[in-house]
Design a protein around this motif. Structure first.
Motif, PDB file in Angstrom:
ATOM      1  N   TYR A  40       0.685  -1.276   0.023  1.00  0.00           N
ATOM      2  CA  TYR A  40      -0.121  -0.063   0.061  1.00  0.00           C
ATOM      3  C   TYR A  40       0.985   1.106  -0.046  1.00  0.00           C
ATOM      4  O   TYR A  40       1.353   1.679   1.089  1.00  0.00           O
ATOM      5  CB  TYR A  40      -0.834   0.007   1.143  1.00  0.00           C
ATOM      6  CG  TYR A  40      -1.992  -0.942   1.192  1.00  0.00           C
ATOM      7  CD1 TYR A  40      -3.305  -0.385   0.881  1.00  0.00           C
ATOM      8  CD2 TYR A  40      -1.837  -2.323   1.451  1.00  0.00           C
ATOM      9  CE1 TYR A  40      -4.282  -1.392   0.633  1.00  0.00           C
ATOM     10  CE2 TYR A  40      -2.844  -3.338   1.290  1.00  0.00           C
ATOM     11  CZ  TYR A  40      -4.127  -2.798   1.155  1.00  0.00           C
ATOM     12  OH  TYR A  40      -5.207  -3.782   0.869  1.00  0.00           O
ATOM     13  N   THR A  58      -0.930   4.770   2.163  1.00  0.00           N
ATOM     14  CA  THR A  58      -1.548   4.591   3.628  1.00  0.00           C
ATOM     15  C   THR A  58      -1.210   5.925   4.507  1.00  0.00           C
ATOM     16  O   THR A  58      -0.124   6.357   4.301  1.00  0.00           O
ATOM     17  CB  THR A  58      -0.855   3.399   4.474  1.00  0.00           C
ATOM     18  OG1 THR A  58      -1.292   2.434   3.551  1.00  0.00           O
ATOM     19  CG2 THR A  58      -1.569   3.282   5.554  1.00  0.00           C
ATOM     20  N   ALA A  77      -5.178   1.232   4.925  1.00  0.00           N
ATOM     21  CA  ALA A  77      -5.394  -0.097   4.103  1.00  0.00           C
ATOM     22  C   ALA A  77      -6.613  -0.948   4.671  1.00  0.00           C
ATOM     23  O   ALA A  77      -6.831  -1.103   5.874  1.00  0.00           O
ATOM     24  CB  ALA A  77      -3.897  -1.042   4.286  1.00  0.00           C
ATOM     25  N   TYR A  91      -8.464  -2.055  -0.747  1.00  0.00           N
ATOM     26  CA  TYR A  91      -8.847  -0.690  -0.782  1.00  0.00           C
ATOM     27  C   TYR A  91      -8.200   0.342   0.102  1.00  0.00           C
ATOM     28  O   TYR A  91      -7.446   0.137   1.169  1.00  0.00           O
ATOM     29  CB  TYR A  91     -10.367  -0.654  -0.306  1.00  0.00           C
ATOM     30  CG  TYR A  91     -11.324  -1.512  -1.120  1.00  0.00           C
ATOM     31  CD1 TYR A  91     -12.248  -0.855  -2.267  1.00  0.00           C
ATOM     32  CD2 TYR A  91     -11.725  -2.785  -0.761  1.00  0.00           C
ATOM     33  CE1 TYR A  91     -13.091  -1.718  -3.071  1.00  0.00           C
ATOM     34  CE2 TYR A  91     -12.509  -3.425  -1.602  1.00  0.00           C
ATOM     35  CZ  TYR A  91     -13.131  -3.006  -2.664  1.00  0.00           C
ATOM     36  OH  TYR A  91     -14.091  -3.960  -3.315  1.00  0.00           O
ATOM     37  N   TYR A  92      -8.418   1.559   0.031  1.00  0.00           N
ATOM     38  CA  TYR A  92      -8.120   2.461   1.216  1.00  0.00           C
ATOM     39  C   TYR A  92      -9.481   2.939   1.773  1.00  0.00           C
ATOM     40  O   TYR A  92     -10.432   3.211   0.936  1.00  0.00           O
ATOM     41  CB  TYR A  92      -7.494   3.776   0.572  1.00  0.00           C
ATOM     42  CG  TYR A  92      -6.051   3.478   0.125  1.00  0.00           C
ATOM     43  CD1 TYR A  92      -4.907   3.326   1.213  1.00  0.00           C
ATOM     44  CD2 TYR A  92      -5.777   3.296  -1.262  1.00  0.00           C
ATOM     45  CE1 TYR A  92      -3.599   2.886   0.635  1.00  0.00           C
ATOM     46  CE2 TYR A  92      -4.300   3.004  -1.670  1.00  0.00           C
ATOM     47  CZ  TYR A  92      -3.266   2.951  -0.809  1.00  0.00           C
ATOM     48  OH  TYR A  92      -2.312   2.570  -1.117  1.00  0.00           O
ATOM     49  N   LYS A 140      -7.604   0.275  -4.240  1.00  0.00           N
ATOM     50  CA  LYS A 140      -6.174   0.721  -4.131  1.00  0.00           C
ATOM     51  C   LYS A 140      -5.548   0.962  -5.388  1.00  0.00           C
ATOM     52  O   LYS A 140      -4.659   1.833  -5.696  1.00  0.00           O
ATOM     53  CB  LYS A 140      -5.569  -0.662  -3.439  1.00  0.00           C
ATOM     54  CG  LYS A 140      -3.898  -0.473  -3.388  1.00  0.00           C
ATOM     55  CD  LYS A 140      -3.288  -2.011  -2.767  1.00  0.00           C
ATOM     56  CE  LYS A 140      -1.915  -1.966  -2.948  1.00  0.00           C
ATOM     57  NZ  LYS A 140      -1.537  -1.999  -4.195  1.00  0.00           N
ATOM     58  N   GLU A 182      -3.653   4.599  -6.442  1.00  0.00           N
ATOM     59  CA  GLU A 182      -2.270   4.666  -6.716  1.00  0.00           C
ATOM     60  C   GLU A 182      -1.882   4.841  -8.257  1.00  0.00           C
ATOM     61  O   GLU A 182      -1.168   5.815  -8.433  1.00  0.00           O
ATOM     62  CB  GLU A 182      -1.672   3.257  -6.412  1.00  0.00           C
ATOM     63  CG  GLU A 182      -1.743   3.238  -4.849  1.00  0.00           C
ATOM     64  CD  GLU A 182      -1.085   1.724  -4.431  1.00  0.00           C
ATOM     65  OE1 GLU A 182      -0.508   0.898  -5.090  1.00  0.00           O
ATOM     66  OE2 GLU A 182      -1.209   1.241  -3.105  1.00  0.00           O
TER      67      GLU A 182
END
Length: 262
Positions: free
Chosen positions: A10, A13, A27, A44-45, A65, A69
């Motif tokens: 991740y 984060t 996360a 996911y976030y 995620k 990103e």
């Protein structure tokens, strides 16, 4: 090191902010099974407040995620090679340099005036001592105090003169800034995960989402710390990124933060 709640890389984060409450997003993941029984993990976030305190304070507001990103790194890559953005950076650097000079000159003038005053006092004490109009112990004590003040002011003078000399150098060029920013692009593309994560956490101040949970703004801050960490001290990690970290001390960016919102 704290134990990870989830396995996986991740990058963002703590950088993405919840569009509802503004808390850092952390996360999260879901695990489901397809019709044939195969396990499917989706990452996911999600809002950190929701995850720690529940729906009474906020909602998950999850964002995928991979999509988050990709959106952030794409924007950074575009920003660090975009001519218009780089021209703004050049203007910002040079405006700050010129804006710093007047207060530095004023401070230097004030210190030099004080040094002149101290030298006059020192000369008067010496004259009084020579005609035996001042006690020896008092003379030694006052002279010692004067010398300490003079040493302190002369040290400040040297530092200010050095700063002024640096600021009076030729303006930072577009080519110079472009050269450094494109190295960040190389780092984002070719560095291993941990190095890319460290880079993002050094240069990204904040990531906000819109009401549809899409990336709205990314605020970047390039500083001397960033440059020292990635363009001076770190070794190259892949042959394709050779040279991405090299930077001579004579070509360092200024000791100031350059902020870009993309």
């Amino acid at each position: 090191m704290p134990k990870k709640r989830f396995e996986g890389e991740y990058l963002l984060t703590g950088l993405i902010r919840c569009p509802e409450c503004g808390a850092a997003m952390t996360a999260s993941r879901t695990v489901n099974r397809s019709k044939d029984g195969k396990k499917i993990t989706r990452m996911y976030y999600s809002c950190g407040r929701f995850r720690s305190q529940g729906s009474a304070v906020c909602h998950a507001n999850s964002v995928r995620k991979v999509e988050a990103e990709q959106a952030v790194t794409d924007r950074i890559r575009q920003a660090v090679v975009n001519p218009e953005t780089l021209q703004r950076v050049v203007r910002s650097i040079n405006e700050r340099r010129s804006g710093r000079m007047k207060p530095l000159r004023d401070e230097l003038t004030a210190i030099q005036t004080h040094i002149t005053s101290l030298e006059d006092k020192k000369r008067k004490y010496l004259e009084l001592y020579e005609i035996d109009n001042i006690d020896r112990n008092m003379f030694s004590e006052r002279l010692s105090v004067l010398h300490k003040e003079l040493d302190s002011e002369l040290t400040c003078t040297s530092k200010l003169e050095l700063e002024l000399r640096d600021d009076q150098a030729d303006p930072v060029s577009y080519e110079f800034v472009c050269f450094h920013m494109t190295k960040f692009d190389a780092l984002l593309r070719y560095s291993p995960f941990q190095q890319r994560k460290t880079l993002l956490h050094l240069i990204v101040k904040n990531i906000t989402l819109d009401d549809k949970r899409r990336i709205e703004e990314v605020e970047l801050a390039f500083s001397k710390e960033t440059q020292n960490h990635f363009l001076s001290g770190a070794p190259s990690v892949k042959s394709i990124a050779e040279g991405a970290f090299s930077c001579s001390k004579d070509n360092l960016l200024l000791n100031q933060v350059i902020t870009i919102v993309i």
